[in-house]
Design an enzyme around this catalytic site. Sequence first.
Site, PDB file in Angstrom:
ATOM      1  CG  HIS A  34      -1.725  -1.345   1.234  1.00  0.00           C
ATOM      2  ND1 HIS A  34      -2.758  -1.687   0.406  1.00  0.00           N
ATOM      3  CD2 HIS A  34      -1.498  -2.439   2.027  1.00  0.00           C
ATOM      4  CE1 HIS A  34      -3.162  -2.927   0.687  1.00  0.00           C
ATOM      5  NE2 HIS A  34      -2.414  -3.403   1.660  1.00  0.00           N
ATOM      6  CD  GLU A  78      -1.995  -3.625   5.134  1.00  0.00           C
ATOM      7  OE1 GLU A  78      -3.152  -3.405   4.724  1.00  0.00           O
ATOM      8  OE2 GLU A  78      -1.226  -4.447   4.623  1.00  0.00           O
ATOM      9  CG  HIS A 138       0.694  -6.630   2.607  1.00  0.00           C
ATOM     10  ND1 HIS A 138      -0.283  -5.858   2.029  1.00  0.00           N
ATOM     11  CD2 HIS A 138       1.620  -6.857   1.646  1.00  0.00           C
ATOM     12  CE1 HIS A 138       0.040  -5.625   0.758  1.00  0.00           C
ATOM     13  NE2 HIS A 138       1.193  -6.224   0.498  1.00  0.00           N
ATOM     14  CD  GLU A 161      -1.562  -9.968   5.053  1.00  0.00           C
ATOM     15  OE1 GLU A 161      -1.513  -9.049   5.900  1.00  0.00           O
ATOM     16  OE2 GLU A 161      -2.126  -9.851   3.942  1.00  0.00           O
TER      17      GLU A 161
HETATM   18 ZN   LIG Z   1      -2.181  -5.191   2.797  1.00  0.00          ZN
END
Ligand SMILES: [Zn+2]
Length: 273
Positions: free
Chosen positions: A10, A24, A78, A148
């Site tokens: 992102h 995030e 992420h 993640e």
């Molecule tokens: Zn993400």
Amino acid sequence: MVTVLLDPGHGGTDGGAGTAPYLEKTRNLELALKVRDYLLSTFTVNVIMSRTTDKTVSLDARTNLANQQHVDYFLSIHHNSGAPSARGYEDFTYINVNDTSTSDRIRAAIHTEVVNRILNKYGLPNRGKKKANFHVLRESTMASTLLEIGFVSNTSDQHLIANPAFYNDMAVAIGEGVGKGLSLVRKKSTPTLSPSPSTPSKTFYRVQVGAYKERANALAMQTRLKSAGFPTILSYSNDIYRVQIGAYGNKDNATAMERRLRSAGFPVFVYQV
Ligand SMILES: [Zn+2]
């Protein structure tokens, strides 16, 4: 030399999951910069970043960069989001690669380091090794993994995400996993970045703003810091120029300086020496 592309997910107009202070895009970048600094200070390796600031980068731009630069490994970082009770760490390789692929082999090395260094220590659940059809895994032509780290939507994970020691340890775990997975050559002397068992009397917390291969880039960062009111020290070892604010015997003072620098927009990394 082996080249790794670190991809903080992102950025810019794409905030990713969550809201500040657990937005995030911000967390992905913060951790990715720590991983970069650990890799550069520990191993002989090139690191390319898909972004180093809060800017919008399309998914195509990320994988195009990796493919055009012929990097050896693509690692996307992420943070997760879901039901309030969902939490934990998980990592992904592309759905069509098998367990003997280079992607899965490197991912296994990272996974093992995270399990050994993080999960018990911080009580973070392990959601396991997974496969997915994510763009960055599908469109990158080299081995790739997407991590993640934890859930920005879960209060327990939020506490970890807000803990600088957690990110430092996570950066070490990811960096060591990448180093082992890619068989990177370790530099002769490496800083002790892990807040593992230490001698309380001799512990210092060094506040580092950047690590550069090019002296000009380090000097430019020094100039930026100076005009923002931060005095700096430039050190050079293992082919890396490090811009440092100082070393503190008191962890709270180091953490306070880390916060000041971060809120002034600087990438910052605190490690024990
Ligand atoms: Zn993400």
